[in-house]
Design a protein around this motif. Structure first.
Motif, short mmCIF file in Angstrom:
data_model
loop_
_atom_site.label_atom_id
_atom_site.label_comp_id
_atom_site.label_asym_id
_atom_site.label_seq_id
_atom_site.Cartn_x
_atom_site.Cartn_y
_atom_site.Cartn_z
N TYR A 179 0.84 -1.20 0.00
CA TYR A 179 0.00 0.00 0.00
C TYR A 179 0.88 1.26 0.00
O TYR A 179 0.94 1.99 0.99
N PRO A 180 1.56 1.51 -1.11
CA PRO A 180 2.49 2.65 -1.15
C PRO A 180 1.79 4.01 -1.09
O PRO A 180 2.46 5.03 -0.91
N GLN A 181 0.47 4.03 -1.23
CA GLN A 181 -0.27 5.30 -1.15
C GLN A 181 -0.33 5.84 0.29
O GLN A 181 -0.73 6.98 0.50
N TYR A 182 0.07 5.00 1.25
CA TYR A 182 0.09 5.42 2.65
C TYR A 182 1.52 5.50 3.17
O TYR A 182 2.41 4.80 2.70
N ASP A 183 1.71 6.36 4.15
CA ASP A 183 3.01 6.48 4.83
C ASP A 183 2.92 5.74 6.16
O ASP A 183 2.26 6.20 7.09
N PHE A 184 3.56 4.61 6.24
CA PHE A 184 3.59 3.82 7.47
C PHE A 184 4.74 4.33 8.35
O PHE A 184 5.88 4.46 7.88
N VAL A 185 4.45 4.59 9.62
CA VAL A 185 5.47 5.09 10.53
C VAL A 185 5.33 4.40 11.88
O VAL A 185 4.21 4.18 12.36
N ILE A 186 6.45 4.04 12.50
CA ILE A 186 6.45 3.40 13.81
C ILE A 186 7.47 4.09 14.72
O ILE A 186 8.67 4.07 14.43
N HIS A 239 9.58 1.21 20.09
CA HIS A 239 9.74 1.07 21.53
C HIS A 239 11.19 0.71 21.86
O HIS A 239 11.82 -0.08 21.14
N PRO A 240 11.76 1.26 22.94
CA PRO A 240 13.17 1.02 23.26
C PRO A 240 13.50 -0.37 23.79
O PRO A 240 14.68 -0.73 23.90
N ASN A 241 12.48 -1.18 24.12
CA ASN A 241 12.76 -2.51 24.64
C ASN A 241 13.62 -3.31 23.66
O ASN A 241 13.31 -3.39 22.47
N PRO A 242 14.71 -3.93 24.13
CA PRO A 242 15.59 -4.70 23.23
C PRO A 242 14.87 -5.80 22.46
O PRO A 242 15.28 -6.14 21.34
N ASN A 243 13.82 -6.36 23.05
CA ASN A 243 13.07 -7.42 22.37
C ASN A 243 12.29 -6.90 21.17
O ASN A 243 11.85 -7.69 20.32
N VAL A 244 12.09 -5.58 21.13
CA VAL A 244 11.47 -4.94 19.97
C VAL A 244 12.54 -4.43 19.02
O VAL A 244 12.49 -4.66 17.81
N GLN A 245 13.53 -3.75 19.58
CA GLN A 245 14.57 -3.11 18.78
C GLN A 245 15.35 -4.10 17.90
O GLN A 245 15.76 -3.76 16.79
N LYS A 246 15.53 -5.31 18.37
CA LYS A 246 16.38 -6.26 17.64
C LYS A 246 15.77 -6.68 16.30
O LYS A 246 16.46 -7.29 15.47
N HIS A 247 14.49 -6.33 16.08
CA HIS A 247 13.84 -6.71 14.83
C HIS A 247 13.62 -5.51 13.89
O HIS A 247 12.94 -5.66 12.88
N ARG A 248 14.22 -4.37 14.19
CA ARG A 248 13.95 -3.17 13.40
C ARG A 248 14.41 -3.33 11.95
O ARG A 248 13.87 -2.66 11.05
N HIS A 249 15.37 -4.19 11.69
CA HIS A 249 15.86 -4.38 10.33
C HIS A 249 14.80 -4.98 9.41
O HIS A 249 14.94 -4.94 8.18
N LEU A 250 13.73 -5.52 9.98
CA LEU A 250 12.65 -6.11 9.19
C LEU A 250 11.69 -5.07 8.63
O LEU A 250 10.81 -5.41 7.84
N LEU A 251 11.85 -3.81 9.04
CA LEU A 251 10.88 -2.76 8.70
C LEU A 251 11.40 -1.86 7.58
O LEU A 251 11.40 -0.64 7.71
N ASN A 311 10.05 -1.09 4.75
CA ASN A 311 9.02 -0.29 4.09
C ASN A 311 8.30 0.65 5.06
O ASN A 311 7.36 1.35 4.64
N ILE A 312 8.72 0.66 6.30
CA ILE A 312 8.08 1.48 7.33
C ILE A 312 9.10 2.47 7.88
O ILE A 312 10.25 2.10 8.16
N LYS A 313 8.69 3.70 8.03
CA LYS A 313 9.58 4.71 8.60
C LYS A 313 9.73 4.46 10.10
O LYS A 313 8.75 4.51 10.84
N VAL A 314 10.94 4.16 10.52
CA VAL A 314 11.21 3.85 11.92
C VAL A 314 11.76 5.10 12.61
O VAL A 314 12.73 5.70 12.13
N GLU A 315 11.12 5.49 13.71
CA GLU A 315 11.54 6.67 14.45
C GLU A 315 11.80 6.32 15.91
O GLU A 315 11.29 5.30 16.41
N ASP A 316 12.55 7.17 16.57
CA ASP A 316 12.67 7.06 18.03
C ASP A 316 11.34 7.47 18.65
O ASP A 316 10.54 8.19 18.03
#
Length: 330
Positions: free
Chosen positions: A203-210, A213-225, A227-232
């Motif tokens: 769905y490139p017509q939308y801007d996905f943004v996340i 969360h700083p938890n290491p169990n979340v952060q360790k998977h950021r490379h999978l995103l 197509n999604i804009k990853v922010e602090d």
């Protein structure tokens, strides 16, 4: 004197409107239990910080650190807690052992599954067994407490998070706001991120943004995103503006289900169960990694709900202030 305990950002966001309503009327002392340290930067009043002695199990560490704080409760006639974190349970247990009145904000939420959400479902049910005053967000939550035959007084006050949202204009832009952090999703976070990334690519017509969360169990998977804009993580006021102007929300949060309902937004909830049943299938829709693609396809077209927000009208703190003024042991 009333002790007001908080440790996380969501707790502070929901407690702050109450403090504004009782300022100069009811004496209180702020107690910070130390989970989200950055929120202290924005608090301009005295705060007593309880040090959490971390050992192997974080949840054990929180509870054990709060149980031997005799000086903390000196002069306290009541304890005010919000929600269902482990620090809420620990503080309530300590107050209960000392015969201090416990006032529980956001009481009566249930899934009746101790593993979803974990450990929150256990925490809030335990606090309900100890509390003397139950401040419920909805009549459904109050009915649950009545059916459980809890002790104490039960009031329906709405949810205080909505007090922060009054007057904010709502629009429907191109952004899809994503948040993921819950403990029960940690073991499949890679699966969630993979499918969310695929949806964003489809769905490139939308801007996905996340805001990640700083938890290491979340952060360790950021490379999978990819197509999604990853922010602090961003400040609450900026995040709320995002919610107010987005097209749709994807989250595993509890509180965001309330905020999106107030803004008349639909919300995909990445959880097996939700305790916010009042908005289920009207504002919020449960999803798993296998059905979220079809659900997103449906909701991105039919994205504006027409019902009224079931969690209040933004005047909860005023109601709570009146209740607290009428108590004898605050």
């Amino acid at each position: 004197m009333m002790l007001v305990s908080f440790g996380t950002r969501p707790e502070w966001i929901k407690i702050k409107p109450v403090l504004n309503a009782i300022k100069g009327i009811i004496p209180y002392k702020l107690v910070f239990t130390g989970q989200h340290l950055d929120i202290l930067d924005n608090i301009d009043q005295p705060v007593h910080t309880v040090g959490i002695v971390n050992k192997k199990n974080r949840l054990d560490s929180i509870v054990s650190s709060l149980l031997h704080q005799d000086e903390l409760f000196d002069g306290a006639s009541s304890l005010f807690v919000q929600g269902d974190t482990t620090s809420v349970f620990g503080m309530a247990l300590a107050a209960f052992h000392r015969g201090i009145t416990i006032i529980h904000l956001e009481a009566g939420l249930r899934t009746y599954d101790n593993k979803h959400p974990f450990p929150e479902e256990f925490n809030r049910r335990s606090v309900s067994c100890m509390a003397d005053v139950h401040l419920c967000p909805t009549s459904a939550a109050a009915d649950i407490l009545k059916s459980e035959k809890v002790n104490g007084d039960i009031y329906v006050v709405g949810n205080t998070v909505l007090d922060n949202l009054v007057g904010i204009e709502t629009g429907y832009g191109r952004e899809i706001v994503v948040t993921m952090h819950r403990r029960e999703n940690h073991h499949i976070m890679d699966k969630w991120f993979t499918i969310l990334n695929k949806i964003a690519g489809d769905y490139p017509q939308y801007d996905f943004v996340i805001p990640l969360h700083p938890n290491p169990n979340v952060q360790k998977h950021r490379h999978l995103l990819s197509n999604i804009k990853v922010e602090d993580p961003i400040p609450y006021d900026k995040f709320i503006q995002r919610l107010a102007n987005c097209h749709l929300v994807i989250t595993d949060s509890g509180g965001i289900q309330e905020e999106t309902s107030f803004f008349k937004k639909k919300c995909i909830v990445c959880r097996e169960q939700t305790e916010r049943t009042e908005s289920l299938n009207i504002f919020s829709f449960l999803a798993d990694p296998d059905n979220i693609e079809s659900l997103f396809k449906k909701l991105e077209k039919d994205h504006i709900p027409t019902a009224e927000c079931p969690y209040g009208d933004g005047s909860s703190s005023k109601k709570i202030a009146q209740i607290l003024q009428g108590l004898n042991d605050v």
